[in-house]
Design a protein around this motif. Structure first.
Motif, PDB file in Angstrom:
ATOM      1  N   GLY A 203       0.818  -1.202   0.000  1.00  0.00           N
ATOM      2  CA  GLY A 203       0.000   0.000   0.000  1.00  0.00           C
ATOM      3  C   GLY A 203       0.850   1.250   0.000  1.00  0.00           C
ATOM      4  N   MET A 204       0.534   2.165  -0.956  1.00  0.00           N
ATOM      5  CA  MET A 204       1.219   3.447  -1.044  1.00  0.00           C
ATOM      6  C   MET A 204       0.155   4.550  -1.079  1.00  0.00           C
ATOM      7  SD  MET A 204       4.410   2.450  -3.582  1.00  0.00           S
ATOM      8  CE  MET A 204       3.422   1.801  -4.927  1.00  0.00           C
ATOM      9  N   SER A 205       0.590   5.779  -1.313  1.00  0.00           N
ATOM     10  CA  SER A 205      -0.355   6.897  -1.241  1.00  0.00           C
ATOM     11  C   SER A 205      -1.573   6.668  -2.125  1.00  0.00           C
ATOM     12  CB  SER A 205       0.347   8.207  -1.635  1.00  0.00           C
ATOM     13  OG  SER A 205       1.290   8.591  -0.655  1.00  0.00           O
ATOM     14  N   ARG A 206      -1.382   6.070  -3.296  1.00  0.00           N
ATOM     15  CA  ARG A 206      -2.481   5.948  -4.252  1.00  0.00           C
ATOM     16  C   ARG A 206      -3.463   4.843  -3.893  1.00  0.00           C
ATOM     17  NH1 ARG A 206       1.792   3.384  -7.501  1.00  0.00           N
ATOM     18  NH2 ARG A 206       1.319   1.163  -7.673  1.00  0.00           N
ATOM     19  N   ASP A 207      -3.033   3.845  -3.105  1.00  0.00           N
ATOM     20  CA  ASP A 207      -3.893   2.673  -2.915  1.00  0.00           C
ATOM     21  C   ASP A 207      -3.893   2.114  -1.500  1.00  0.00           C
ATOM     22  OD1 ASP A 207      -1.369   1.526  -2.792  1.00  0.00           O
ATOM     23  OD2 ASP A 207      -1.534   0.451  -4.695  1.00  0.00           O
ATOM     24  N   PHE A 208      -3.376   2.875  -0.524  1.00  0.00           N
ATOM     25  CA  PHE A 208      -3.281   2.300   0.819  1.00  0.00           C
ATOM     26  C   PHE A 208      -4.626   1.966   1.455  1.00  0.00           C
ATOM     27  CE2 PHE A 208      -3.657   6.760   2.113  1.00  0.00           C
ATOM     28  CZ  PHE A 208      -4.463   6.675   3.240  1.00  0.00           C
ATOM     29  N   PRO A 209      -5.747   2.675   1.126  1.00  0.00           N
ATOM     30  CA  PRO A 209      -7.011   2.263   1.739  1.00  0.00           C
ATOM     31  C   PRO A 209      -7.376   0.810   1.407  1.00  0.00           C
ATOM     32  CG  PRO A 209      -7.220   4.484   0.874  1.00  0.00           C
ATOM     33  CD  PRO A 209      -5.911   3.951   0.367  1.00  0.00           C
ATOM     34  N   ALA A 210      -7.167   0.408   0.156  1.00  0.00           N
ATOM     35  CA  ALA A 210      -7.455  -0.967  -0.233  1.00  0.00           C
ATOM     36  C   ALA A 210      -6.488  -1.930   0.450  1.00  0.00           C
ATOM     37  CB  ALA A 210      -7.370  -1.125  -1.748  1.00  0.00           C
ATOM     38  N   ALA A 211      -5.235  -1.520   0.604  1.00  0.00           N
ATOM     39  CA  ALA A 211      -4.243  -2.373   1.255  1.00  0.00           C
ATOM     40  C   ALA A 211      -4.584  -2.594   2.723  1.00  0.00           C
ATOM     41  CB  ALA A 211      -2.849  -1.758   1.119  1.00  0.00           C
ATOM     42  N   VAL A 212      -4.975  -1.529   3.407  1.00  0.00           N
ATOM     43  CA  VAL A 212      -5.356  -1.659   4.819  1.00  0.00           C
ATOM     44  C   VAL A 212      -6.571  -2.573   4.948  1.00  0.00           C
ATOM     45  CG1 VAL A 212      -6.276  -0.405   6.813  1.00  0.00           C
ATOM     46  CG2 VAL A 212      -4.338   0.534   5.525  1.00  0.00           C
ATOM     47  N   ALA A 213      -7.520  -2.410   4.048  1.00  0.00           N
ATOM     48  CA  ALA A 213      -8.721  -3.244   4.090  1.00  0.00           C
ATOM     49  C   ALA A 213      -8.389  -4.718   3.903  1.00  0.00           C
ATOM     50  CB  ALA A 213      -9.708  -2.793   3.020  1.00  0.00           C
ATOM     51  N   GLU A 214      -7.273  -5.012   3.217  1.00  0.00           N
ATOM     52  CA  GLU A 214      -6.889  -6.398   2.961  1.00  0.00           C
ATOM     53  C   GLU A 214      -5.780  -6.892   3.886  1.00  0.00           C
ATOM     54  OE1 GLU A 214      -8.422  -8.581   1.260  1.00  0.00           O
ATOM     55  OE2 GLU A 214      -9.895  -7.209   0.382  1.00  0.00           O
ATOM     56  N   GLY A 215      -5.510  -6.152   4.957  1.00  0.00           N
ATOM     57  CA  GLY A 215      -4.632  -6.681   5.980  1.00  0.00           C
ATOM     58  C   GLY A 215      -3.228  -6.137   6.051  1.00  0.00           C
ATOM     59  N   SER A 216      -2.908  -5.103   5.287  1.00  0.00           N
ATOM     60  CA  SER A 216      -1.558  -4.546   5.362  1.00  0.00           C
ATOM     61  C   SER A 216      -1.230  -4.133   6.792  1.00  0.00           C
ATOM     62  CB  SER A 216      -1.438  -3.328   4.440  1.00  0.00           C
ATOM     63  OG  SER A 216      -0.172  -2.706   4.596  1.00  0.00           O
ATOM     64  N   THR A 217      -0.002  -4.425   7.215  1.00  0.00           N
ATOM     65  CA  THR A 217       0.449  -3.973   8.531  1.00  0.00           C
ATOM     66  C   THR A 217       1.434  -2.816   8.425  1.00  0.00           C
ATOM     67  OG1 THR A 217       2.362  -5.462   8.663  1.00  0.00           O
ATOM     68  CG2 THR A 217       0.219  -6.328   9.409  1.00  0.00           C
ATOM     69  N   LEU A 218       1.856  -2.500   7.189  1.00  0.00           N
ATOM     70  CA  LEU A 218       2.788  -1.399   6.980  1.00  0.00           C
ATOM     71  C   LEU A 218       2.505  -0.767   5.627  1.00  0.00           C
ATOM     72  CD1 LEU A 218       6.540  -1.242   7.784  1.00  0.00           C
ATOM     73  CD2 LEU A 218       5.769  -0.632   5.486  1.00  0.00           C
ATOM     74  N   VAL A 219       2.186   0.532   5.635  1.00  0.00           N
ATOM     75  CA  VAL A 219       1.917   1.253   4.390  1.00  0.00           C
ATOM     76  C   VAL A 219       3.060   2.224   4.137  1.00  0.00           C
ATOM     77  CG1 VAL A 219      -0.585   0.984   4.416  1.00  0.00           C
ATOM     78  CG2 VAL A 219       0.436   2.897   5.648  1.00  0.00           C
ATOM     79  N   ARG A 220       3.474   2.314   2.887  1.00  0.00           N
ATOM     80  CA  ARG A 220       4.627   3.125   2.497  1.00  0.00           C
ATOM     81  C   ARG A 220       4.106   4.418   1.867  1.00  0.00           C
ATOM     82  NH1 ARG A 220       5.088  -1.998   0.312  1.00  0.00           N
ATOM     83  NH2 ARG A 220       4.842  -1.144  -1.786  1.00  0.00           N
ATOM     84  N   ILE A 221       4.197   5.511   2.611  1.00  0.00           N
ATOM     85  CA  ILE A 221       3.540   6.748   2.210  1.00  0.00           C
ATOM     86  C   ILE A 221       4.567   7.867   2.022  1.00  0.00           C
ATOM     87  CG2 ILE A 221       1.739   8.413   2.762  1.00  0.00           C
ATOM     88  CD1 ILE A 221       0.658   5.590   2.472  1.00  0.00           C
ATOM     89  N   THR A 223       3.975  10.913  -0.832  1.00  0.00           N
ATOM     90  CA  THR A 223       3.264  12.115  -1.251  1.00  0.00           C
ATOM     91  C   THR A 223       2.243  12.587  -0.223  1.00  0.00           C
ATOM     92  OG1 THR A 223       3.535  11.513  -3.566  1.00  0.00           O
ATOM     93  CG2 THR A 223       1.824  13.117  -3.059  1.00  0.00           C
ATOM     94  N   ASP A 224       1.507  11.652   0.365  1.00  0.00           N
ATOM     95  CA  ASP A 224       0.468  12.051   1.319  1.00  0.00           C
ATOM     96  C   ASP A 224       1.028  12.531   2.646  1.00  0.00           C
ATOM     97  OD1 ASP A 224      -1.414  11.467  -0.564  1.00  0.00           O
ATOM     98  OD2 ASP A 224      -2.403   9.851   0.526  1.00  0.00           O
ATOM     99  N   ILE A 225       2.345  12.454   2.811  1.00  0.00           N
ATOM    100  CA  ILE A 225       2.994  13.045   3.981  1.00  0.00           C
ATOM    101  C   ILE A 225       3.724  14.327   3.610  1.00  0.00           C
ATOM    102  CG2 ILE A 225       4.848  12.756   5.693  1.00  0.00           C
ATOM    103  CD1 ILE A 225       4.142   9.762   5.738  1.00  0.00           C
ATOM    104  N   PHE A 226       4.587  14.241   2.621  1.00  0.00           N
ATOM    105  CA  PHE A 226       5.486  15.350   2.304  1.00  0.00           C
ATOM    106  C   PHE A 226       4.969  16.265   1.198  1.00  0.00           C
ATOM    107  CE2 PHE A 226       8.268  11.882   3.888  1.00  0.00           C
ATOM    108  CZ  PHE A 226       8.768  12.526   5.011  1.00  0.00           C
ATOM    109  N   GLY A 227       3.856  15.876   0.563  1.00  0.00           N
ATOM    110  CA  GLY A 227       3.334  16.674  -0.534  1.00  0.00           C
ATOM    111  C   GLY A 227       3.918  16.248  -1.869  1.00  0.00           C
ATOM    112  N   ALA A 228       3.367  16.779  -2.930  1.00  0.00           N
ATOM    113  CA  ALA A 228       3.842  16.448  -4.277  1.00  0.00           C
ATOM    114  C   ALA A 228       5.250  16.961  -4.493  1.00  0.00           C
ATOM    115  CB  ALA A 228       2.902  17.025  -5.312  1.00  0.00           C
TER     116      ALA A 228
END
Length: 230
Positions: A203-221, A223-228
């Motif tokens: 899961g990354m900025s573009r798709d982490f909601p789906a990753a969390v829903a499917e059990g991700s324990t670590l998301v790699r973010i 853009t959604d932290i530091f901006g574009a």
């Protein structure tokens, strides 16, 4: 110039989104780690994120990361290598990182093991699975994952912690979830034999909601932290 207010606001919003998604799925939001992906970002930006409580830092470019580590050595950060691992870079990873997420062949794992200093604890590793079997992308094929896990688990200076994937970009949430579910199945197929495996890195900025829903324990973010990036 670092926009501290923007980074802090983004982190607060990200945490709220993860909390809501986790609650919808019946998960504990505390079971989901945010890995702040800081490639090309200055050390000052990482310092802001760390002050907001993000102490797991992901870097793609190894020498760049080592330089930042020197600047930030006063902070209790966990450094994760999430970029491609080539033979000529394994020593830097073995000597300077806490995690390597992109192990996809025995040769690289062996080098990391042999080059890990005896003064450091075992290097935490995730096996990268190429879930979509994309020829241009790194990662072991799903049907070869078990064999690689068996090999890596024998190396004394590595700690097999999980599975990592970078699926093909998909705009449809249902399609994203289907792919992440396949990664989760790969992860769960190994957990029975390797109970120390507790990390599903997807899961990354573009798709982490789906990753969390499917059990991700670590998301790699990033853009959604530091901006574009500019």
């Amino acid at each position: 110039m670092i926009d501290e207010a923007l980074i802090n606001r983004n982190i607060a919003e990200l945490r709220q989104r993860i909390r809501l998604i986790a609650q919808e799925c019946g998960r504990d939001p505390n079971d989901i780690t945010v890995l702040a992906v800081s490639k090309t970002r200055p050390a000052a930006a990482i310092r802001v994120a760390a002050s907001a409580g993000l102490t797991n830092i992901g870097e793609n470019y190894i020498q760049e990361a080592v330089d930042k580590q020197l600047e930030l050595q006063d902070l209790p950060l966990q450094w994760h290598c999430i970029g491609p691992l080539q033979s000529n870079k394994t020593r830097l990873v073995a000597e300077h990182f806490h995690w390597a997420h992109t192990v996809d062949r025995l040769k690289i794992a062996q080098r990391l093991n042999d080059q890990r200093p005896s003064t450091l604890p075992a290097l935490n590793v995730c096996l990268q699975v190429n879930i979509d079997r994309e020829p241009q992308k790194a990662g072991v094929a799903p049907d070869e994952l078990k064999n690689l896990a068996e090999q890596v688990a024998t190396l004394p200076n590595l700690m097999l912690r999980g599975v990592m994937a970078i699926p093909a970009a998909r705009d449809d949430t249902a399609a994203q979830r289907q792919t992440f579910a396949a990664v989760r199945a790969c992860f769960q197929s190994l957990q029975g034999e390797y109970p120390q495996m507790d990390t599903l890195s997807m899961g990354m900025s573009r798709d982490f909601p789906a990753a969390v829903a499917e059990g991700s324990t670590l998301v790699r973010i990033g853009t959604d932290i530091f901006g574009a990036r500019t």
